[in-house]
Each structure stands twice: as structure tokens, then as C-alpha cells.
Design an enzyme around this catalytic site. Sequence first.
Site, mmCIF file in Angstrom:
data_model
loop_
_atom_site.group_PDB
_atom_site.id
_atom_site.type_symbol
_atom_site.label_atom_id
_atom_site.label_comp_id
_atom_site.label_asym_id
_atom_site.label_seq_id
_atom_site.Cartn_x
_atom_site.Cartn_y
_atom_site.Cartn_z
ATOM 1 N N GLY A 106 -10.972 -1.121 -11.563
ATOM 2 C CA GLY A 106 -11.155 -2.449 -12.149
ATOM 3 C C GLY A 106 -9.909 -3.308 -12.122
ATOM 4 O O GLY A 106 -8.957 -3.049 -11.399
ATOM 5 N N HIS A 149 -8.834 -7.587 -7.826
ATOM 6 C CA HIS A 149 -8.088 -8.634 -7.113
ATOM 7 C C HIS A 149 -8.656 -8.709 -5.702
ATOM 8 O O HIS A 149 -9.611 -7.975 -5.357
ATOM 9 C CB HIS A 149 -6.596 -8.334 -7.131
ATOM 10 N N HIS A 202 -9.477 -5.504 -3.759
ATOM 11 C CA HIS A 202 -10.759 -4.850 -4.058
ATOM 12 C C HIS A 202 -11.910 -5.606 -3.385
ATOM 13 O O HIS A 202 -12.859 -5.003 -2.876
ATOM 14 C CB HIS A 202 -11.027 -4.837 -5.566
ATOM 15 N N GLN A 255 -5.921 0.912 2.040
ATOM 16 C CA GLN A 255 -4.795 1.541 2.749
ATOM 17 C C GLN A 255 -3.530 1.600 1.884
ATOM 18 O O GLN A 255 -2.651 2.409 2.113
ATOM 19 C CB GLN A 255 -4.534 0.745 4.043
ATOM 20 N N SER A 315 -1.926 -5.471 -6.241
ATOM 21 C CA SER A 315 -2.121 -4.282 -7.063
ATOM 22 C C SER A 315 -2.461 -4.747 -8.470
ATOM 23 O O SER A 315 -1.914 -5.756 -8.938
ATOM 24 C CB SER A 315 -0.812 -3.476 -7.115
ATOM 25 N N ASP A 353 -3.114 2.781 -0.946
ATOM 26 C CA ASP A 353 -3.038 4.160 -1.455
ATOM 27 C C ASP A 353 -3.309 5.108 -0.289
ATOM 28 O O ASP A 353 -4.300 5.837 -0.289
ATOM 29 C CB ASP A 353 -4.065 4.357 -2.567
ATOM 30 N N GLN A 377 -6.354 11.213 -13.743
ATOM 31 C CA GLN A 377 -5.339 10.991 -12.712
ATOM 32 C C GLN A 377 -4.051 10.381 -13.263
ATOM 33 O O GLN A 377 -3.161 10.038 -12.508
ATOM 34 C CB GLN A 377 -5.909 10.142 -11.567
ATOM 35 N N GLN A 393 -3.754 8.869 -0.923
ATOM 36 C CA GLN A 393 -5.065 9.071 -1.556
ATOM 37 C C GLN A 393 -6.175 9.023 -0.491
ATOM 38 O O GLN A 393 -7.066 9.879 -0.465
ATOM 39 C CB GLN A 393 -5.270 7.972 -2.601
HETATM 40 O O1 PAF Z 1 -7.653 3.802 -6.034
HETATM 41 C C1 PAF Z 1 -8.160 3.796 -7.179
HETATM 42 O O2 PAF Z 1 -8.399 2.746 -7.764
HETATM 43 C C2 PAF Z 1 -8.486 5.108 -7.866
HETATM 44 O O3 PAF Z 1 -7.541 6.074 -7.567
HETATM 45 C C3 PAF Z 1 -9.909 5.609 -7.539
HETATM 46 C C4 PAF Z 1 -10.058 5.934 -6.063
HETATM 47 C C5 PAF Z 1 -10.927 4.577 -7.958
HETATM 48 C C6 PAF Z 1 -10.184 6.901 -8.329
HETATM 49 O O4 PAF Z 1 -10.066 6.698 -9.692
#
Ligand code: PAF
Length: 287
Positions: free
Chosen positions: A31, A34, A37, A149, A186, A151, A61, A154
Amino acid sequence: MQVVSSRSDVRAAVAAARRDGLRVALVPTMGYLHDGHLALVDRARELADWVAMSIFVNPLQFGPSEDLDRYPRDLERDAALASARGVDLLFAPTRAEMYPGGEPWVAVIPEHGADRLCGASRPRHFRGVLTVVAKLLGIFAPDVAVFGQKDFQQATLIRRMAADLDLGVDIEVVPTVREPDGLALSSRNVYLTNGDRERALALSRALEGCRSLFAAGEVDAEVLRALLRRSLSTEGIELEYADVVDPETLQPQIRVGRGTVCAVAARVGGTRLIDNVVLAGISADPA
Ligand code: PAF
């Protein structure tokens, strides 16, 4: 746009979409949306007929001294942005809905690639990310899930999880969206003071420096690392790491080539920022 907070409502909505023969995409987020997203939503829309977004600030996390409690949240604004961008379903569960039994007994623990880069300072972070993403993929069973990208570690680990556990979902990664001056978008940028924001530009500038060096023919990874370290050893920036790695193995490179990722993490003021670039320019000597 339908807004739901229970897993059973998600399952019913996905089943209805499937009955209509629709291809389903999921955009998982925490959430405080920006344009980065929203670019994920746009890509999801290109890849599927029915686009769902999840908004969940996943406690699993965050480390004990991290910003879980003050992480920015504004569900009303997020819902308006998601709806205007054409999201079909927004899933905003509570912590109890996602973790009804409290801390899960079974988690997804990466065997490789999670102990370095961001994982070096955030030891249980990727365990938390992979576990919640696995749960979201279990709840939605989407055809495709879309990540950013920015992250990149991740994204690599999620792609590996999907492949290694045969989750039957395509993982799509969308380029980082930046402010006109280069700052990577971010949700945490909201923490930056004006001065911090100015100092934070050093990250994208340093990475751009790597891109230019590579485009000019430099293939020695240590030269790129040295440039990153030099550019980021300035007052007000506390460098956490600056590395040049293979995007699949996440291992440091000796020689760089197309696809190599230059990545940095640093604290600016009290805020931890990450950024990276993928080398794609014309090298005189592609590795
Ligand atoms: O990148 C994120 O916003 C978070 O790490 C995710 C992938 C939604 C998992 O909580």
C-alpha cells in the site's frame, strides 16, 4: 472495484472471474501507492483480463527494530488510486485474517540468495516476504503476479520460489519508476526531509554512473563497485552495500555484462533506501 478483506471473498471473486474465462493477475503491495505500484497494475492489465491488488503491511518481513508500526498507510487514498487505474478487486486483509493462528508454523525459508545484499542486514526479511507471497498466491491462484524491479533481490527469490515449488504462476518484473530527477519511487520516500531527499539523489546518480561506464566499455565489476562506494561515501549517507551481481544467482560478478545488476542500499537520514540498475547499454566487450 470490489474491496474485500476476507480470503473467502477473494476465492469467490476469483472463481467468478475464472467461470467467465478470464485470465487473472495479482499485484501484491504493502500500500501507500505511488506511480511505481500503478505501473505494476498497467503491466498486469496487459497480461491478464482481471486484475487484483493486495494491500497488506506484512509484519513477518519486518525486523524488531524496523518501521512496521510507522510504515505509511492510507487505505482510502489507495482504494481511490487503484480503482481509477482499473483494478478489479482490492484485497486489504487484517493481520488476523492473514495469520489467523499467529506466527505461522510453516514458512518459506530460502536456501540461497537471502543472506547477502538486503538479507545481510535484514536476516528474516525474505523469509517473511516469501511466506506472505506464497500465501497470497495460494489465496488468489493467479496466472501471473507482478512485482517491481526496485526490489530486485525479492523478485529473484520470488521467481525462484515459484519455479522451485512449482507454483504454476508466471512472475513478471516491471522496471523501476523514477521521479524526473532520478529518485526511485518508494513508499518510504515520505520519511525523507527536503535535505534527505536531495542527498538521496546520490544513489540513482551513482548507479547511472555505472551504466555510463559500462556503456563506455568498462567490464571490470570492481571498477563499478569502487565508483558506487566513492559516490556514496558522502556526509549524510550511510552506505549499507554497493554491489555488482548476477541477477539470477545474486552472486558478486568479476566481469559485468548485459543483465548484470548494480545495486545499493543506504541510510539517508533515518531512512533505509535501496536502488539498482540493470546494465543494458552498449559495451565494447560484453562479458
Ligand atoms: O514489495 C512489497 O511491497 C512486499 O515485499 C510484498 C511483495 C507485497 C510482500 O509483502
